[in-house]
Design a protein around this motif. Structure first.
Motif, PDB file in Angstrom:
ATOM      1  N   PRO A 296      21.163  36.741  35.055  1.00 13.88           N
ATOM      2  CA  PRO A 296      20.650  37.383  36.272  1.00 13.88           C
ATOM      3  C   PRO A 296      21.735  38.209  36.958  1.00 13.88           C
ATOM      4  N   MET A 297      21.288  39.078  37.843  1.00 18.19           N
ATOM      5  CA  MET A 297      22.227  39.881  38.625  1.00 18.19           C
ATOM      6  C   MET A 297      22.926  38.992  39.655  1.00 18.19           C
ATOM      7  N   CYS A 298      24.189  39.240  39.876  1.00 14.21           N
ATOM      8  CA  CYS A 298      24.952  38.437  40.830  1.00 14.21           C
ATOM      9  C   CYS A 298      24.434  38.664  42.249  1.00 14.21           C
ATOM     10  N   THR A 299      24.315  37.602  43.003  1.00 12.91           N
ATOM     11  CA  THR A 299      23.944  37.688  44.405  1.00 12.91           C
ATOM     12  C   THR A 299      25.198  37.584  45.273  1.00 12.91           C
ATOM     13  N   ALA A 300      25.038  37.930  46.553  1.00 17.21           N
ATOM     14  CA  ALA A 300      26.182  37.858  47.463  1.00 17.21           C
ATOM     15  C   ALA A 300      26.700  36.429  47.584  1.00 17.21           C
ATOM     16  N   ASP A 301      25.837  35.422  47.485  1.00 17.14           N
ATOM     17  CA  ASP A 301      26.263  34.026  47.624  1.00 17.14           C
ATOM     18  C   ASP A 301      27.147  33.575  46.464  1.00 17.14           C
ATOM     19  N   GLN A 302      27.105  34.281  45.335  1.00 17.89           N
ATOM     20  CA  GLN A 302      27.901  33.872  44.178  1.00 17.89           C
ATOM     21  C   GLN A 302      29.278  34.529  44.139  1.00 17.89           C
ATOM     22  N   LEU A 303      29.565  35.486  45.020  1.00 13.97           N
ATOM     23  CA  LEU A 303      30.763  36.315  44.896  1.00 13.97           C
ATOM     24  C   LEU A 303      31.717  36.091  46.059  1.00 13.97           C
ATOM     25  N   THR A 304      32.993  36.201  45.737  1.00 19.14           N
ATOM     26  CA  THR A 304      34.052  36.190  46.755  1.00 19.14           C
ATOM     27  C   THR A 304      34.815  37.512  46.654  1.00 19.14           C
ATOM     28  N   PRO A 305      34.786  38.371  47.699  1.00 13.54           N
ATOM     29  CA  PRO A 305      35.470  39.664  47.631  1.00 13.54           C
ATOM     30  C   PRO A 305      36.886  39.578  48.178  1.00 13.54           C
ATOM     31  N   SER A 306      37.736  40.511  47.733  1.00 18.34           N
ATOM     32  CA  SER A 306      39.114  40.610  48.249  1.00 18.34           C
ATOM     33  C   SER A 306      39.672  41.959  47.833  1.00 18.34           C
ATOM     34  N   LEU A 307      40.784  42.349  48.475  1.00 12.04           N
ATOM     35  CA  LEU A 307      41.510  43.561  48.084  1.00 12.04           C
ATOM     36  C   LEU A 307      42.618  43.166  47.119  1.00 12.04           C
TER      37      LEU A 307
ATOM     38  N   GLN B 262      31.259  35.258  33.894  1.00  8.95           N
ATOM     39  CA  GLN B 262      31.137  33.817  33.745  1.00  8.95           C
ATOM     40  C   GLN B 262      31.753  33.148  34.979  1.00  8.95           C
ATOM     41  N   PRO B 263      31.503  31.876  35.230  1.00 12.59           N
ATOM     42  CA  PRO B 263      32.120  31.211  36.382  1.00 12.59           C
ATOM     43  C   PRO B 263      33.637  31.395  36.374  1.00 12.59           C
ATOM     44  N   GLY B 264      34.179  31.904  37.465  1.00 15.55           N
ATOM     45  CA  GLY B 264      35.616  32.143  37.599  1.00 15.55           C
ATOM     46  C   GLY B 264      36.042  33.541  37.181  1.00 15.55           C
ATOM     47  N   ASP B 265      35.174  34.349  36.496  1.00 13.22           N
ATOM     48  CA  ASP B 265      35.549  35.706  36.089  1.00 13.22           C
ATOM     49  C   ASP B 265      35.507  36.657  37.281  1.00 13.22           C
ATOM     50  N   ALA B 266      36.231  37.800  37.118  1.00 17.47           N
ATOM     51  CA  ALA B 266      36.312  38.791  38.190  1.00 17.47           C
ATOM     52  C   ALA B 266      35.971  40.169  37.644  1.00 17.47           C
ATOM     53  N   ALA B 267      35.453  41.029  38.520  1.00 23.73           N
ATOM     54  CA  ALA B 267      35.234  42.445  38.250  1.00 23.73           C
ATOM     55  C   ALA B 267      35.840  43.216  39.404  1.00 23.73           C
ATOM     56  N   SER B 268      36.148  44.503  39.176  1.00 27.62           N
ATOM     57  CA  SER B 268      36.798  45.287  40.227  1.00 27.62           C
ATOM     58  C   SER B 268      36.395  46.752  40.107  1.00 27.62           C
ATOM     59  N   ASP B 269      36.577  47.455  41.197  1.00 25.84           N
ATOM     60  CA  ASP B 269      36.440  48.912  41.215  1.00 25.84           C
ATOM     61  C   ASP B 269      37.575  49.481  42.048  1.00 25.84           C
TER      62      ASP B 269
ATOM     63  N   THR C 245      34.951  37.946  42.666  1.00 26.30           N
ATOM     64  CA  THR C 245      35.067  36.822  41.730  1.00 26.30           C
ATOM     65  C   THR C 245      33.815  35.960  41.804  1.00 26.30           C
ATOM     66  N   ASN C 246      33.322  35.576  40.635  1.00 25.82           N
ATOM     67  CA  ASN C 246      32.164  34.690  40.567  1.00 25.82           C
ATOM     68  C   ASN C 246      32.624  33.251  40.806  1.00 25.82           C
ATOM     69  N   HIS C 247      32.374  32.724  42.005  1.00 27.69           N
ATOM     70  CA  HIS C 247      32.792  31.353  42.322  1.00 27.69           C
ATOM     71  C   HIS C 247      31.667  30.338  42.062  1.00 27.69           C
ATOM     72  N   SER C 248      30.512  30.786  41.541  1.00 28.80           N
ATOM     73  CA  SER C 248      29.399  29.874  41.311  1.00 28.80           C
ATOM     74  C   SER C 248      29.559  29.168  39.957  1.00 28.80           C
ATOM     75  N   ALA C 249      28.648  28.275  39.646  1.00 29.89           N
ATOM     76  CA  ALA C 249      28.699  27.523  38.394  1.00 29.89           C
ATOM     77  C   ALA C 249      27.856  28.146  37.295  1.00 29.89           C
ATOM     78  N   THR C 250      27.234  29.302  37.578  1.00 31.81           N
ATOM     79  CA  THR C 250      26.392  29.972  36.584  1.00 31.81           C
ATOM     80  C   THR C 250      26.870  31.400  36.376  1.00 31.81           C
ATOM     81  N   ALA C 251      26.572  31.949  35.187  1.00 39.42           N
ATOM     82  CA  ALA C 251      26.951  33.330  34.874  1.00 39.42           C
ATOM     83  C   ALA C 251      25.978  34.301  35.541  1.00 39.42           C
ATOM     84  N   CYS C 252      26.491  35.475  35.831  1.00 37.97           N
ATOM     85  CA  CYS C 252      25.672  36.552  36.401  1.00 37.97           C
ATOM     86  C   CYS C 252      26.308  37.877  35.999  1.00 37.97           C
ATOM     87  N   HIS C 253      25.648  38.991  36.326  1.00 35.22           N
ATOM     88  CA  HIS C 253      26.226  40.288  35.955  1.00 35.22           C
ATOM     89  C   HIS C 253      26.145  41.265  37.120  1.00 35.22           C
TER      90      HIS C 253
END
Length: 295
Positions: free
Chosen positions: A161-172, A231-238, A189-197
């Motif tokens: 599923p697509m990542c929701t705001a509740d699953q993500l932790t943002p930072s600079l 996956q849980p604990g993975d990060a993406a950036s722009d 960063t995906n801080h939840s226990a399930t994968a998302c995209h």
């Protein structure tokens, strides 16, 4: 003249030499009561005028009669045609209860090449190709929407599923600079226990300490992108692109607000960004923590 029986002054009755039936003179009273009748003469051209009027009346009657006959004949033909159709009219097009489906033509051929993104570094100018390589979908410009198709590179978005705001932790994250430009990495960063995209661009604006927005939200720099599975604990950036203290600068932010792609919920976190020279843009998400394209 009136004659009385005892009046013998003029001789015997019926005698004498007068006018009338017996030779008597005409009665003057009769001439007054019965004057002679004089007939008026016929005006010149009266008969010709009467004949012309009669001819016009005949022509009008003939025209009216002909029009009536034509109307009657046309009505008879129409009635005969309606009665002879017998319900054998051909139906054109599908009935109203049938759905009509129109499919877009398939696109063939080689896709148009994507523009490359050039980012200067602190040590000079470095040209980097857009992330994703061949088969990626061109990113949208400001105000446009693009839905990329997974390219079968192991993203697994068909069941993720697509990542929701509740699953993500943002930072600079880190930064880069050069040739009057500043680049800052926005990391989630995906801080939840399930994968998302995540797919595409986030929404981004800068805020002051009281939560009031400074300037306009970030625009979108055209770039290719693909879905990024976290996956849980993975990060993406722009990458956030601003000008390096050039032109007119707005006050420095105390916070940032981010809307993850496809989300109506936002995340607010601490961060300092200064918008200068009306330059404030962002790239789509890519894997890792070093922006897009990766440093």
């Amino acid at each position: 003249m009136t004659v009385f029986p005892d009046d013998h002054r003029d001789g015997d009755l019926g005698g004498g030499t007068g006018g009338g039936a017996g030779g008597e003179a005409p009665d003057p009273l009769e001439q007054l009561l019965r004057p002679q009748v004089e007939f008026l003469a016929v005006p010149s051209g009266a008969f010709e005028q009467i004949r012309r009027r009669a001819a016009r009346r005949r022509r009008v009657r003939a025209a009216v009669g002909g029009g009536t006959a034509v109307a009657v004949a046309a009505g008879a033909l129409y009635l005969a045609g309606s009665l002879s159709s017998g319900g054998a009219d051909e139906e054109v097009g599908p009935p109203a209860s049938h759905a009509r489906t129109t499919s877009a033509p398939a696109t063939t051929g080689t896709p148009a090449p994507q523009p490359s993104t050039t980012r200067p570094t602190a040590g000079g100018h470095t040209s980097r190709p857009p992330a994703g390589g061949p088969g990626t979908t061109a990113g949208p410009t400001k105000g446009s929407t693009v839905t990329p198709t997974p390219t079968g590179t192991g993203t697994g978005t068909g069941t993720t599923p697509m990542c929701t705001a509740d699953q993500l932790t943002p930072s600079l994250g880190g930064s880069d600079a050069g040739a009057g430009n500043l680049y800052r990495y926005l990391v989630v960063t995906n801080h939840s226990a399930t994968a998302c995209h995540l797919t595409g661009y986030p929404g981004l604006s800068v805020l002051d300490a009281n939560g009031r927005q400074i300037g306009q939200p970030a625009t979108r720099e055209p770039s290719s992108y693909q879905p990024v599975v976290l996956q849980p604990g993975d990060a993406a950036s722009d990458t956030i692109h601003t000008a390096n203290q050039m032109g007119t600068c707005l006050p420095e932010s105390a916070k940032l607000r981010i809307y993850p792609p496809g989300s109506r919920a936002s995340l607010v976190f601490a961060g300092q960004i200064t918008i200068c020279n009306d330059e404030f843009a962002i790239t789509p998400f890519a894997p890792g923590t070093t922006g897009n394209p990766p440093s």
